[in-house]
Design a protein around this motif. Structure first.
Motif, PDB file in Angstrom:
ATOM      1  N   ASN A 264      10.803 -17.933  43.398  1.00 55.20           N
ATOM      2  CA  ASN A 264      10.138 -17.387  42.216  1.00 55.20           C
ATOM      3  C   ASN A 264      11.070 -16.537  41.354  1.00 55.20           C
ATOM      4  OD1 ASN A 264      10.307 -15.053  43.784  1.00 55.20           O
ATOM      5  ND2 ASN A 264       8.127 -15.126  44.376  1.00 55.20           N
ATOM      6  N   SER A 265      12.363 -16.546  41.701  1.00 57.81           N
ATOM      7  CA  SER A 265      13.362 -15.828  40.912  1.00 57.81           C
ATOM      8  C   SER A 265      14.673 -16.606  41.031  1.00 57.81           C
ATOM      9  CB  SER A 265      13.543 -14.398  41.437  1.00 57.81           C
ATOM     10  OG  SER A 265      14.517 -13.690  40.693  1.00 57.81           O
ATOM     11  N   ILE A 266      15.422 -16.651  39.948  1.00 58.30           N
ATOM     12  CA  ILE A 266      16.676 -17.406  39.977  1.00 58.30           C
ATOM     13  C   ILE A 266      17.709 -16.702  39.113  1.00 58.30           C
ATOM     14  CG2 ILE A 266      15.886 -18.915  38.103  1.00 58.30           C
ATOM     15  CD1 ILE A 266      17.549 -21.168  39.393  1.00 58.30           C
ATOM     16  N   GLY A 267      18.931 -16.617  39.636  1.00 58.44           N
ATOM     17  CA  GLY A 267      20.035 -16.012  38.895  1.00 58.44           C
ATOM     18  C   GLY A 267      21.297 -16.821  39.108  1.00 58.44           C
ATOM     19  N   ALA A 268      21.975 -17.176  38.019  1.00 62.47           N
ATOM     20  CA  ALA A 268      23.167 -18.014  38.138  1.00 62.47           C
ATOM     21  C   ALA A 268      23.936 -17.997  36.828  1.00 62.47           C
ATOM     22  CB  ALA A 268      22.786 -19.454  38.503  1.00 62.47           C
ATOM     23  N   ALA A 269      25.156 -18.556  36.861  1.00 62.85           N
ATOM     24  CA  ALA A 269      25.992 -18.663  35.677  1.00 62.85           C
ATOM     25  C   ALA A 269      25.383 -19.654  34.681  1.00 62.85           C
ATOM     26  CB  ALA A 269      27.400 -19.118  36.073  1.00 62.85           C
ATOM     27  N   PRO A 270      25.704 -19.517  33.386  1.00 59.63           N
ATOM     28  CA  PRO A 270      25.145 -20.431  32.374  1.00 59.63           C
ATOM     29  C   PRO A 270      25.398 -21.906  32.663  1.00 59.63           C
ATOM     30  CG  PRO A 270      26.114 -18.536  31.300  1.00 59.63           C
ATOM     31  CD  PRO A 270      26.455 -18.406  32.758  1.00 59.63           C
ATOM     32  N   ALA A 271      26.592 -22.270  33.160  1.00 56.53           N
ATOM     33  CA  ALA A 271      26.869 -23.685  33.434  1.00 56.53           C
ATOM     34  C   ALA A 271      25.930 -24.231  34.491  1.00 56.53           C
ATOM     35  CB  ALA A 271      28.327 -23.858  33.880  1.00 56.53           C
ATOM     36  N   PHE A 272      25.636 -23.436  35.497  1.00 56.34           N
ATOM     37  CA  PHE A 272      24.688 -23.782  36.554  1.00 56.34           C
ATOM     38  C   PHE A 272      23.301 -23.994  35.952  1.00 56.34           C
ATOM     39  CE2 PHE A 272      21.566 -22.747  39.723  1.00 56.34           C
ATOM     40  CZ  PHE A 272      22.102 -22.989  40.979  1.00 56.34           C
ATOM     41  N   MET A 273      22.872 -23.027  35.134  1.00 64.08           N
ATOM     42  CA  MET A 273      21.548 -23.093  34.523  1.00 64.08           C
ATOM     43  C   MET A 273      21.418 -24.274  33.574  1.00 64.08           C
ATOM     44  SD  MET A 273      19.583 -20.753  35.766  1.00 64.08           S
ATOM     45  CE  MET A 273      19.341 -19.037  36.224  1.00 64.08           C
ATOM     46  N   GLU A 274      22.500 -24.596  32.879  1.00 65.59           N
ATOM     47  CA  GLU A 274      22.449 -25.722  31.951  1.00 65.59           C
ATOM     48  C   GLU A 274      22.190 -27.035  32.685  1.00 65.59           C
ATOM     49  OE1 GLU A 274      26.165 -25.474  29.967  1.00 65.59           O
ATOM     50  OE2 GLU A 274      25.547 -23.790  28.676  1.00 65.59           O
ATOM     51  N   ARG A 275      22.879 -27.235  33.807  1.00 69.49           N
ATOM     52  CA  ARG A 275      22.688 -28.478  34.569  1.00 69.49           C
ATOM     53  C   ARG A 275      21.255 -28.588  35.071  1.00 69.49           C
ATOM     54  NH1 ARG A 275      27.237 -31.207  36.570  1.00 69.49           N
ATOM     55  NH2 ARG A 275      25.682 -32.667  37.374  1.00 69.49           N
ATOM     56  N   LEU A 276      20.728 -27.495  35.608  1.00 68.26           N
ATOM     57  CA  LEU A 276      19.363 -27.505  36.130  1.00 68.26           C
ATOM     58  C   LEU A 276      18.345 -27.666  35.001  1.00 68.26           C
ATOM     59  CD1 LEU A 276      17.252 -27.110  38.368  1.00 68.26           C
ATOM     60  CD2 LEU A 276      17.515 -24.636  38.061  1.00 68.26           C
ATOM     61  N   GLY A 277      18.506 -26.852  33.946  1.00 68.34           N
ATOM     62  CA  GLY A 277      17.535 -26.853  32.856  1.00 68.34           C
ATOM     63  C   GLY A 277      17.494 -28.174  32.104  1.00 68.34           C
ATOM     64  N   GLU A 278      18.664 -28.726  31.792  1.00 67.40           N
ATOM     65  CA  GLU A 278      18.700 -29.975  31.035  1.00 67.40           C
ATOM     66  C   GLU A 278      18.104 -31.135  31.829  1.00 67.40           C
ATOM     67  OE1 GLU A 278      22.762 -30.409  29.966  1.00 67.40           O
ATOM     68  OE2 GLU A 278      22.724 -28.765  28.500  1.00 67.40           O
ATOM     69  N   TYR A 279      18.371 -31.161  33.137  1.00 63.53           N
ATOM     70  CA  TYR A 279      17.804 -32.233  33.964  1.00 63.53           C
ATOM     71  C   TYR A 279      16.280 -32.119  34.012  1.00 63.53           C
ATOM     72  CZ  TYR A 279      16.577 -35.033  38.033  1.00 63.53           C
ATOM     73  OH  TYR A 279      15.991 -35.949  38.875  1.00 63.53           O
ATOM     74  N   ALA A 280      15.785 -30.909  34.263  1.00 63.87           N
ATOM     75  CA  ALA A 280      14.337 -30.716  34.354  1.00 63.87           C
ATOM     76  C   ALA A 280      13.665 -31.034  33.012  1.00 63.87           C
ATOM     77  CB  ALA A 280      14.028 -29.287  34.785  1.00 63.87           C
ATOM     78  N   PHE A 281      14.296 -30.637  31.913  1.00 67.77           N
ATOM     79  CA  PHE A 281      13.730 -30.911  30.587  1.00 67.77           C
ATOM     80  C   PHE A 281      13.661 -32.416  30.337  1.00 67.77           C
ATOM     81  CE2 PHE A 281      13.973 -31.507  26.000  1.00 67.77           C
ATOM     82  CZ  PHE A 281      13.004 -30.631  25.543  1.00 67.77           C
TER      83      PHE A 281
END
Length: 541
Positions: A264-281
């Protein structure tokens, strides 16, 4: 809770308190095997068992002759033993030295030489060079996490019965606890001295800015933040990725971890978040149970914030501005990053954290000397660019055995407080928001004018067909050149035409555009542009 730690000064008492309060709560989950879709093996450990393992390692350290004040290098992939060893070393009054494996061998050697450690716990692949690398040879006690060898002991010799080991060793606020080497972009790495007092102040600062909450289960890519979580009684799930290259993460396996552990909480570098976010989107995956999300360590774009707000509806999301020496300094809500996009130059840093004092300064001498009026004569007016300097109890006071770095980056007030020069350039707008425009050393002299790179890059990154841009100069391109990583399906000529139009609209002179298959990025976050490498590419052509 801080009073418990300050009872004898040892910061590890924070974690020990939570182990007594919630012994069966999961402390850390570390994946040990995975494929592109799921974690196949993992190790989870409760707070009770983590403390027991810590005490066993403390017994082993004492049996091997280590004493309070000794420095011990840990240089191996994150594991449950990694966290237990960090706790054991600090609880024993010794100092943990963490060296980022992404720094490259020459900087690792330099860091080991600077650390002057009495012991090292690492991999046999590194220790096989113990006879030819003088920095490694000079460390007296060597332990391998995988297999032993001549003059190398197995990790098992540090794992003894710790049932009779006492409480954490008393420490003063000035005593070393953790040394973390910052890779930097040029020169030798610097060892930030995180004392027990500094770590306590950092706990309070982080909890003030990003408070932990009951039932928090956090997927966290930064090991130092995971250590903070242990001190707060939070459950941390380490991501299934090589932490040296977080931008190479496989989104499916992350989603598997999020669902399995009810993250229920997530913290990471922008490159990490981009890979996760773009795939989920792209796959129309929405995770409505995520309460908090934060990212930092490199510029955070409005597009990334939009994506994460869509994937994690209702999330409390933050772009965090901080550094090894001062974490946090400022933060912005994702909604603010999106709403203010284009209203300022560069990237939004946000509002200053309550625990920090930030000044945008212009210095007329190196290093500046402060009088009774402190930083006031150097303060820039609203809207004016300058170097960002910060002070507060959670701001690192110096680097180990590096007087030159301390002279260049630390400014002493008459009251004894320390300002840290971040090397970042930015400004405050009329509403009190901090904007980041680049680094002091990365400014481009463009046809006689000093141009900060981040505002130019933010403008170009918004163009269709542009994945990432970099505005740099070098001996071969003294007035600047634009590097572009373009999106698949876009032709170079059409992208270059859009770039030239945008450059002209900014009032800049025409310049060459050079396309790259992949943008050069730093080894730690995979998010910051590696400008020295790009300059070298220019000068080699």
């Amino acid at each position: 809770m801080s009073n418990l730690a300050l009872a004898n000064g040892n910061v590890i008492n924070m974690a020990l308190h939570h182990a007594r309060q919630n012994p069966m709560r999961t402390a850390v989950v570390v994946p040990t095997g995975w494929n592109d879709e799921v974690v196949t093996e993992e190790v989870a450990i409760t707070y009770r068992d983590l403390v027991e393992r810590m005490q066993n390692f403390r017994a082993g350290l004492m049996a091997q002759g280590f004493q309070p004040g000794d420095r011990i290098v840990l240089l191996f992939p994150v594991s449950v033993d990694f966290f237990a060893l960090v706790m054991a070393i600090i609880a024993s009054g010794m100092t943990v030295v963490l060296i980022d494996t992404g720094m490259g061998i020459e900087r690792i050697k330099s860091a080991m030489g600077t650390a002057r450690a009495r012991g090292i716990i690492t991999m046999s692949a590194l220790l096989k060079y113990r006879f030819v690398v003088k920095e490694l040879r000079r460390i007296p006690k060597k332990f391998a996490v995988d297999k032993a060898g001549w003059f190398v002991k197995p990790l098992g010799e540090l794992n003894l019965d710790g049932s009779d080991v006492g409480e954490a060793v008393a420490r003063s606020p000035e005593d070393e606890a953790l040394i973390t080497f910052t890779s930097g972009s040029t020169g030798a790495p610097k060892g930030a001295n995180r004392t027990h007092g500094f770590l306590m102040a950092q706990y309070e600062a982080f909890r003030t800015s990003l408070p932990d909450f009951e039932g928090q289960v956090e997927l966290q890519s930064f090991p130092v933040v995971a250590l903070h979580n242990i001190g707060c009684g939070v459950t941390t799930v380490m991501p299934a990725v090589d932490l040296a290259t977080p931008g190479a993460v496989k989104p499916k396996v992350l989603l598997h971890q999020i669902r399995r552990w009810k993250v229920n909480s997530i913290g990471a570098a922008p490159a990490f978040m981009e890979r996760l976010g773009e795939y989920a989107f792209e796959k129309q995956i929405v995770i409505g149970t995520m309460k908090r999300c934060f990212t930092g360590g490199a510029p955070v774009s409005a597009q990334l914030c939009r994506t994460l707000l869509h994937v994690f509806p209702g999330v409390e999301g933050f772009a965090v501005y901080g550094s090894t020496e001062a974490e946090p300094m400022a933060k912005a809500r994702f909604e603010e990053v999106v709403e203010l996009n284009g209203q300022g130059e560069g990237f939004l840093g946000g509002r200053v954290a309550p625990v920090a004092e930030l000044v945008v300064a212009r210095f007329t001498q190196e290093p500046p000397i402060l009088g009774s009026d402190g930083m006031t004569p150097f303060k820039q007016a609203v809207g004016e660019l300058g170097e960002i300097v910060v002070r507060g109890s959670h701001v690192n006071r110096g680097y180990i055995d590096n007087p030159q770095a301390n002279l260049e980056t630390k400014i002493l007030e008459e009251d004894g407080s320390i300002w840290h020069r971040t090397g970042d350039v930015g400004y405050f707008d009329e509403n009190g928001f901090l904007w980041l425009t680049g680094r002091v050393k990365d400014v481009v002299m463009h046809h006689g004018s000093l141009i900060q790179p981040l505002p130019v890059e933010a403008d170009l990154d918004a163009l269709d067909g542009v994945v990432r841009s970099a505005f740099v100069s070098s001996k071969a391109a003294p007035d600047g050149l634009i590097f572009i990583q373009k999106s698949a399906g876009y032709g170079e000529s059409s992208v270059e035409e859009s770039i030239k139009e945008r450059i002209a609209a900014r009032g800049l002179h025409p310049m060459k555009v050079k396309f790259l298959d992949d943008m050069a990025v730093d080894g730690r976050h995979n998010s910051k542009i590696d400008r020295p490498t790009l300059r070298a590419l220019l000068d080699e052509d």
